[in-house]
Design an enzyme around this catalytic site. Sequence first.
Site, PDB file in Angstrom:
ATOM      1  N   CYS A 193       0.715  -0.988  -0.100  1.00 39.01           N
ATOM      2  CA  CYS A 193      -0.032  -0.371   0.016  1.00 39.01           C
ATOM      3  C   CYS A 193       0.638   1.610   0.229  1.00 39.01           C
ATOM      4  O   CYS A 193       1.509   0.915   0.244  1.00 39.01           O
ATOM      5  CB  CYS A 193      -1.319  -0.049   0.701  1.00 39.01           C
ATOM      6  SG  CYS A 193      -3.173   1.423   1.029  1.00 39.01           S
ATOM      7  N   LYS A 232     -11.713  -4.941   2.815  1.00 35.56           N
ATOM      8  CA  LYS A 232     -11.509  -3.576   3.651  1.00 35.56           C
ATOM      9  C   LYS A 232     -12.348  -2.335   3.729  1.00 35.56           C
ATOM     10  O   LYS A 232     -12.570  -0.871   2.845  1.00 35.56           O
ATOM     11  CB  LYS A 232     -10.167  -3.344   3.159  1.00 35.56           C
ATOM     12  CG  LYS A 232      -9.790  -2.197   4.644  1.00 35.56           C
ATOM     13  CD  LYS A 232      -8.175  -1.957   3.731  1.00 35.56           C
ATOM     14  CE  LYS A 232      -7.605  -0.626   4.401  1.00 35.56           C
ATOM     15  NZ  LYS A 232      -6.175  -0.778   4.371  1.00 35.56           N
ATOM     16  N   ARG A 239     -11.723   7.810   2.600  1.00 36.54           N
ATOM     17  CA  ARG A 239     -10.819   7.124   2.540  1.00 36.54           C
ATOM     18  C   ARG A 239     -12.383   6.728   1.768  1.00 36.54           C
ATOM     19  O   ARG A 239     -12.210   4.926   1.296  1.00 36.54           O
ATOM     20  CB  ARG A 239     -10.180   5.879   2.797  1.00 36.54           C
ATOM     21  CG  ARG A 239      -8.108   6.354   3.669  1.00 36.54           C
ATOM     22  CD  ARG A 239      -7.285   5.062   3.498  1.00 36.54           C
ATOM     23  NE  ARG A 239      -6.455   5.425   4.194  1.00 36.54           N
ATOM     24  CZ  ARG A 239      -5.508   5.813   4.675  1.00 36.54           C
ATOM     25  NH1 ARG A 239      -5.715   6.646   3.443  1.00 36.54           N
ATOM     26  NH2 ARG A 239      -4.829   5.814   5.089  1.00 36.54           N
ATOM     27  N   GLU A 281     -16.927  -7.386  -4.122  1.00 34.54           N
ATOM     28  CA  GLU A 281     -15.166  -6.928  -3.742  1.00 34.54           C
ATOM     29  C   GLU A 281     -14.642  -8.920  -3.757  1.00 34.54           C
ATOM     30  O   GLU A 281     -13.558  -8.650  -4.671  1.00 34.54           O
ATOM     31  CB  GLU A 281     -15.552  -6.322  -2.588  1.00 34.54           C
ATOM     32  CG  GLU A 281     -15.870  -4.698  -3.437  1.00 34.54           C
ATOM     33  CD  GLU A 281     -14.548  -4.106  -3.831  1.00 34.54           C
ATOM     34  OE1 GLU A 281     -14.167  -4.860  -4.421  1.00 34.54           O
ATOM     35  OE2 GLU A 281     -14.574  -3.029  -4.010  1.00 34.54           O
ATOM     36  N   LYS A 312     -11.329  -7.170   6.985  1.00 39.71           N
ATOM     37  CA  LYS A 312     -11.154  -6.193   7.486  1.00 39.71           C
ATOM     38  C   LYS A 312     -12.233  -5.180   8.510  1.00 39.71           C
ATOM     39  O   LYS A 312     -11.986  -4.646   7.362  1.00 39.71           O
ATOM     40  CB  LYS A 312      -9.868  -5.584   7.176  1.00 39.71           C
ATOM     41  CG  LYS A 312      -8.784  -4.945   7.579  1.00 39.71           C
ATOM     42  CD  LYS A 312      -7.654  -4.052   7.139  1.00 39.71           C
ATOM     43  CE  LYS A 312      -6.990  -2.600   8.177  1.00 39.71           C
ATOM     44  NZ  LYS A 312      -6.215  -2.523   6.668  1.00 39.71           N
TER      45      LYS A 312
END
Length: 335
Positions: free
Chosen positions: A131, A206, A228, A244, A259
């Site tokens: 990341c 996530k 985000r 996803e 997560k």
Amino acid sequence: MATSKGANEPHLELTHRPRRLRMNPLLRAMVEETRLDARDFVYPMFICEGRRVKAEVPSMPGVHRQSVDMALKEIEGALKLGVRSVILFGIPDKKDAAGSEAYSQKGIIQRGVAAAKKAFGQDLLVVTDVCLCEYTDHGHCAPVRGGEILNDWGVALHCRTAVSHAAAGADVVAPSDMMDGRVGAIRVALDEAGFENIPIMAYSAKYASAFYGPFRDAADSAPQFGDRRSYQMDPPNAEEALREVALDVDEGADIVMVKPALPYLDVIRRVRDAFSLPVAAYNVSGEYAMIKAAARLGWLDHDRAMMESLTAIKRAGASIILTYFAKEAAKILNR
Ligand code: PBG
């Protein structure tokens, strides 16, 4: 044990008394449906520049930012407890708009991975977080232009990052950026570089979560503007998590992750039921900090709350648990 029954004592004619299986601790252990094992754990660590540096993260007691030399010592201790896997996060000295330290051959993670593999070889499984947010000066997980998060640029840079991690010796790469199409692109990039046998553990579902707060203190990765939410998932959505995950599976993910863990046990269970890949869950910094804080105040029993949480995550369907509790939980499991 039981005192003899008095004449007028109530007595139910019951066929089923589920408590029978709960009275003897040995029997209780025998009928346990979920068993934690130190092999389930991946221990997250924060690696910074320098030598002999070890600074505790204030919001995460017991977790440190540390230089490679100190990290190796801690890994040695973790291995002795039976924790065989770590996920490494880098804290670079310099950040820039393109997060270039993330994919520099001499980056902090690249050096940390190489040192860990040199020291422990096959005894240790090294996962790397792929990341940009710890490496960009704006703190977003992809480059930014005029306030817009640039998905495809982000993917290109995550590909370079993943390949550089594999070249340094990483056993597994774990993209956590949530840009669209990154798993497929990283798969192609790894394959082209000759790393076709390096698996991808995808942070597939996530969520844009408040529970990452302490991590952002540790990694100094809070976004400098905005948030985000344009790339991480919206907490009310679970169907979307399945979508996803399906995309990441199609793109070549080897392990899929949910997560955070505890607020999303339903999502873990649904992913477990819908797919046949290994499911990982990240018991994130805020979940850790809550138990540490409450235990410090004397408001709950630390070890019991920790083991109950980890057991719940496994019971929900995660066979791999990324957790800052890895070493402490392993100690209890070894008793
Ligand atoms: C990087 C990343 C984050 C976490 C893991 N990888 C932070 C974020 O997305 O803001 C959080 C882990 C934790 O809270 O323990 N994108």
